[in-house]
Write an enzyme that holds these catalytic residues in place. Structure first.
Site, PDB file in Angstrom:
ATOM      1  N   PRO A  94       0.818  -1.223   0.000  1.00  0.00           N
ATOM      2  CA  PRO A  94       0.000   0.000   0.000  1.00  0.00           C
ATOM      3  C   PRO A  94       0.851   1.271   0.000  1.00  0.00           C
ATOM      4  O   PRO A  94       0.378   2.343  -0.373  1.00  0.00           O
ATOM      5  CB  PRO A  94      -0.803  -0.095   1.306  1.00  0.00           C
ATOM      6  N   GLU A 121       0.557  -7.624   8.564  1.00  0.00           N
ATOM      7  CA  GLU A 121       0.518  -6.171   8.769  1.00  0.00           C
ATOM      8  C   GLU A 121       1.638  -5.482   8.007  1.00  0.00           C
ATOM      9  O   GLU A 121       1.674  -4.274   7.902  1.00  0.00           O
ATOM     10  CB  GLU A 121       0.604  -5.837  10.260  1.00  0.00           C
ATOM     11  N   ARG A 159       0.020  -8.147 -21.452  1.00  0.00           N
ATOM     12  CA  ARG A 159      -0.684  -7.827 -22.696  1.00  0.00           C
ATOM     13  C   ARG A 159       0.040  -6.775 -23.536  1.00  0.00           C
ATOM     14  O   ARG A 159      -0.313  -6.577 -24.695  1.00  0.00           O
ATOM     15  CB  ARG A 159      -2.150  -7.451 -22.427  1.00  0.00           C
ATOM     16  N   ASP A 174      -3.378   1.537 -29.194  1.00  0.00           N
ATOM     17  CA  ASP A 174      -2.923   2.895 -29.456  1.00  0.00           C
ATOM     18  C   ASP A 174      -4.010   3.911 -29.140  1.00  0.00           C
ATOM     19  O   ASP A 174      -3.732   4.950 -28.551  1.00  0.00           O
ATOM     20  CB  ASP A 174      -2.488   3.042 -30.917  1.00  0.00           C
TER      21      ASP A 174
HETATM   22  C1  9D3 Z   1      -1.953  -1.920   9.772  1.00  0.00           C
HETATM   23  C2  9D3 Z   1      -2.599  -2.652   8.632  1.00  0.00           C
HETATM   24  N1  9D3 Z   1      -2.823  -1.952   7.428  1.00  0.00           N
HETATM   25  C3  9D3 Z   1      -3.258  -0.564   7.539  1.00  0.00           C
HETATM   26  C4  9D3 Z   1      -4.616  -0.407   6.943  1.00  0.00           C
HETATM   27  C5  9D3 Z   1      -1.639  -1.956   6.601  1.00  0.00           C
HETATM   28  C6  9D3 Z   1      -1.786  -2.948   5.533  1.00  0.00           C
HETATM   29  C7  9D3 Z   1      -0.776  -3.847   5.255  1.00  0.00           C
HETATM   30  C8  9D3 Z   1      -0.936  -4.770   4.239  1.00  0.00           C
HETATM   31  C9  9D3 Z   1      -2.946  -2.995   4.783  1.00  0.00           C
HETATM   32  C10 9D3 Z   1      -3.089  -3.922   3.755  1.00  0.00           C
HETATM   33  C11 9D3 Z   1      -2.090  -4.806   3.508  1.00  0.00           C
HETATM   34  C12 9D3 Z   1      -2.252  -5.787   2.420  1.00  0.00           C
HETATM   35  N2  9D3 Z   1      -2.252  -5.108   1.119  1.00  0.00           N
HETATM   36  C13 9D3 Z   1      -1.236  -5.191   0.284  1.00  0.00           C
HETATM   37  O1  9D3 Z   1      -0.286  -5.884   0.572  1.00  0.00           O
HETATM   38  C14 9D3 Z   1      -1.263  -4.427  -0.953  1.00  0.00           C
HETATM   39  C15 9D3 Z   1      -2.205  -3.478  -1.465  1.00  0.00           C
HETATM   40  C16 9D3 Z   1      -3.438  -2.964  -0.954  1.00  0.00           C
HETATM   41  O2  9D3 Z   1      -3.935  -3.324   0.140  1.00  0.00           O
HETATM   42  N3  9D3 Z   1      -4.101  -2.036  -1.704  1.00  0.00           N
HETATM   43  C17 9D3 Z   1      -3.641  -1.602  -2.900  1.00  0.00           C
HETATM   44  N4  9D3 Z   1      -2.506  -2.042  -3.426  1.00  0.00           N
HETATM   45  C18 9D3 Z   1      -1.807  -2.974  -2.701  1.00  0.00           C
HETATM   46  S1  9D3 Z   1      -0.359  -3.638  -3.184  1.00  0.00           S
HETATM   47  C19 9D3 Z   1      -0.224  -4.579  -1.846  1.00  0.00           C
END
Ligand code: 9D3
Length: 261
Positions: A94, A121, A159, A174
């Protein structure tokens, strides 16, 4: 292109890669995708991949050792000539930069990608600091892990590889690469439940059809995704249409609002 995915849920990749364009691209050796279970790179009896956060707090953190070992194992599989200086090691997180078509085009230029799927987490920050070269998020919503984001990135990148799509589709690419929304499409029947296809599409007048479609593209983009419009990429006539649709769109939305104070 070769893609190596590191995950604690390798089975999540079985089904998507068994169908459609993914499968065809793999069968034709246009891409090879290797999914590795991070758990296979642990050495303790319980194959521990996570542990409590130093300093306390909720949840578990992915341990660094198995992730470093898994990446080392992938690198060891590579032929000697393939310089690993040019090998992106992408963490799906995230915290990453927001994925888009431009990033997909960048990634599609590499011969090899390594993708690490986060879980729990989080992941020990030393992986981010000393192993990972790029961090990607697919959007501002909370998922349970990086596996679906990895699939999204892989789908988008694959793709773009030469030969993966038929020539019809790649030509259409395109028009999409101009970054605008697409015009509405209709197929037979010409009248379905009293709902006719726009008459102009049945007229056979290709110049008028092209004009109608260009208008639809601009109208829809102005109304739904004004953030996508780059005036510098439009011709004179198109700019005029955008201004007209913007005025209409503003007039429309003001009908739904309280009068200005
Ligand atoms: C304390 C917990 N979370 C705060 C809200 C942190 C957290 C860690 C790991 C929240 C989600 C995740 C799992 N998500 C991903 O690993 C992730 C992700 C996503 O949740 N949203 C958009 N893109 C991605 S890329 C990896």
């Amino acid at each position: 292109m070769r893609i190596d995915v590191l995950t604690i849920f390798p089975q999540m990749f079985d089904v998507p890669f068994s169908f459609g364009i993914f499968k065809r691209a793999i069968d034709q050796n246009l891409v090879s995708i290797n999914v590795h279970n991070i758990r296979d790179y642990t050495h303790d009896k319980h194959h521990t991949v996570d542990d409590y956060p130093h300093g306390g707090g909720p949840g578990m953190v992915l341990k660094p050792e198995p992730v470093f070992e898994a990446v080392a194992a992938v690198k060891a599989q590579l032929p000697d000539e393939s310089g690993t200086a040019q090998l992106p090691i992408i963490l799906l997180t995230p915290q990453g930069r927001l994925f888009n078509q431009q990033i997909a085009m960048e990634l599609s230029k590499y011969r090899h990608l390594i993708m690490i799927c986060g879980r729990y987490e989080g992941i020990d920050e030393r992986v981010v600091e000393h192993l990972v070269t790029d961090e990607i998020s697919i959007g501002d919503y909370v998922l349970t892990g990086g596996e679906l984001p990895a699939l999204v990135v892989i789908d988008t990148v694959i793709r773009l590889l030469p030969g993966v799509l038929g020539s019809e589709d790649s030509a259409q690419e395109d028009s999409h690469a101009n970054g605008l929304l697409e015009y509405p499409q209709y197929t037979r029947p010409a009248v379905f439940r009293d709902w006719p296809v726009p008459e102009i599409l049945l007229s056979g007048n290709h110049a008028q059809i092209a004009r109608w479609r260009r208008e639809q593209v601009l109208r829809r983009t102005v109304e739904r995704r004004p953030d996508l419009i780059d005036m510098t990429k439009l011709g004179q006539e198109e700019k005029q249409l955008v201004e007209q649709f913007t005025a209409l769109s503003k007039a429309k939305s003001s009908l739904n609002k309280e009068p200005e104070k």
